[in-house]
Design an enzyme around this catalytic site. Structure first.
Site, PDB file in Angstrom:
ATOM      1  N   HIS A  98       0.833  -1.201   0.000  1.00 18.42           N
ATOM      2  CA  HIS A  98       0.000   0.000   0.000  1.00 18.42           C
ATOM      3  C   HIS A  98       0.862   1.243   0.000  1.00 18.42           C
ATOM      4  CE1 HIS A  98       0.770  -1.119   4.196  1.00 18.42           C
ATOM      5  NE2 HIS A  98       0.738   0.168   4.470  1.00 18.42           N
ATOM      6  N   HIS A 100       0.818   5.377   0.983  1.00 19.23           N
ATOM      7  CA  HIS A 100       0.154   6.374   1.831  1.00 19.23           C
ATOM      8  C   HIS A 100       0.155   7.715   1.097  1.00 19.23           C
ATOM      9  CE1 HIS A 100       0.510   4.158   5.813  1.00 19.23           C
ATOM     10  NE2 HIS A 100       1.442   3.516   5.118  1.00 19.23           N
TER      11      HIS A 100
HETATM   12  P1  5GP Z   1       2.147   0.540   7.303  1.00 22.89           P
HETATM   13  O1  5GP Z   1       2.831   0.827   8.612  1.00 22.89           O
HETATM   14  O2  5GP Z   1       1.984  -0.927   7.077  1.00 22.89           O
HETATM   15  O3  5GP Z   1       2.776   1.270   6.156  1.00 22.89           O
HETATM   16  O4  5GP Z   1       0.725   1.205   7.415  1.00 22.89           O
HETATM   17  C1  5GP Z   1      -0.421   0.504   7.702  1.00 22.89           C
HETATM   18  C2  5GP Z   1      -1.508   1.545   7.862  1.00 22.89           C
HETATM   19  O5  5GP Z   1      -2.737   0.881   7.846  1.00 22.89           O
HETATM   20  C3  5GP Z   1      -1.424   2.339   9.161  1.00 22.89           C
HETATM   21  O6  5GP Z   1      -1.273   3.713   8.861  1.00 22.89           O
HETATM   22  C4  5GP Z   1      -2.733   2.015   9.866  1.00 22.89           C
HETATM   23  O7  5GP Z   1      -3.308   3.140  10.500  1.00 22.89           O
HETATM   24  C5  5GP Z   1      -3.603   1.511   8.744  1.00 22.89           C
HETATM   25  N1  5GP Z   1      -4.556   0.492   9.149  1.00 22.89           N
HETATM   26  C6  5GP Z   1      -4.329  -0.573   9.964  1.00 22.89           C
HETATM   27  N2  5GP Z   1      -5.444  -1.313  10.081  1.00 22.89           N
HETATM   28  C7  5GP Z   1      -6.384  -0.707   9.308  1.00 22.89           C
HETATM   29  C8  5GP Z   1      -7.740  -1.012   9.037  1.00 22.89           C
HETATM   30  O8  5GP Z   1      -8.330  -1.976   9.502  1.00 22.89           O
HETATM   31  N3  5GP Z   1      -8.399  -0.159   8.217  1.00 22.89           N
HETATM   32  C9  5GP Z   1      -7.789   0.942   7.665  1.00 22.89           C
HETATM   33  N4  5GP Z   1      -8.528   1.718   6.872  1.00 22.89           N
HETATM   34  N5  5GP Z   1      -6.500   1.253   7.905  1.00 22.89           N
HETATM   35  C10 5GP Z   1      -5.813   0.431   8.723  1.00 22.89           C
END
Ligand code: 5GP
Ligand code: ZN
Length: 133
Positions: A98, A100
């Site tokens: 993903h 951001h």
């Molecule tokens: P990462 O640290 O993997 O780049 O970011 C994961 C992101 O996913 C985090 O910013 C977190 O807030 C978001 N996130 C985690 N669980 C969920 C969820 O169930 N739904 C949504 N919409 N975002 C999530």
């Protein structure tokens, strides 16, 4: 598969959806660092960009190209940070590729600290953005 984003994509878990097509979905991050913080996600599961297809990498960028200006105008932002945590060592928590997209407004402190808005607040941001798409 026990992947939270796959469950969102399958409709088994809810999300504040911004955009969806055959290959990509975009929805609000539930812990936004700024208003309109959006995750752009390929629908086909891959742990990270390297292990997914080149096509899905390109599709994510095409989606960002299409939706970013509309997200910005919907919430009155004038710029954005685009980011990816690639691998646990880089802080990746959800092991499904993903990007951001973090909109920035005038006066924004430009932090990357997660916030915890209410469901109503997230729903109203998502609605505002969807109306602009
Ligand atoms: P990462 O640290 O993997 O780049 O970011 C994961 C992101 O996913 C985090 O910013 C977190 O807030 C978001 N996130 C985690 N669980 C969920 C969820 O169930 N739904 C949504 N919409 N975002 C999530
Ligand atoms: Zn997944």
């Amino acid at each position: 598969m026990n992947c939270i984003f796959c469950k969102i994509i399958a409709g088994e878990l809810p999300c504040y959806k911004i955009y969806e097509d055959e290959n990509v979905i975009a929805f609000l991050d539930i812990g936004p660092v700024s208003e309109g913080h959006t995750l752009i996600v390929p629908k086909k599961h891959a742990e990270n960009l390297d292990t997914g297809s080149r096509e899905d990498a390109a599709r994510c960028m095409e989606t960002i190209y299409e939706i970013a200006p509309k997200i910005l105008s919907a919430i009155g932002a004038t710029g954005y940070n685009l980011g990816m945590n690639h691998g646990a060592i880089a802080g990746q928590d959800v092991m499904h590729t993903h990007f951001h997209l973090m909109p920035r407004k005038e006066g924004d402190e430009r932090t990357f600290v997660k916030t915890n808005p209410s469901k109503d607040a997230l729903a109203s941001v998502a609605e505002k953005i969807r109306e602009a798409l």
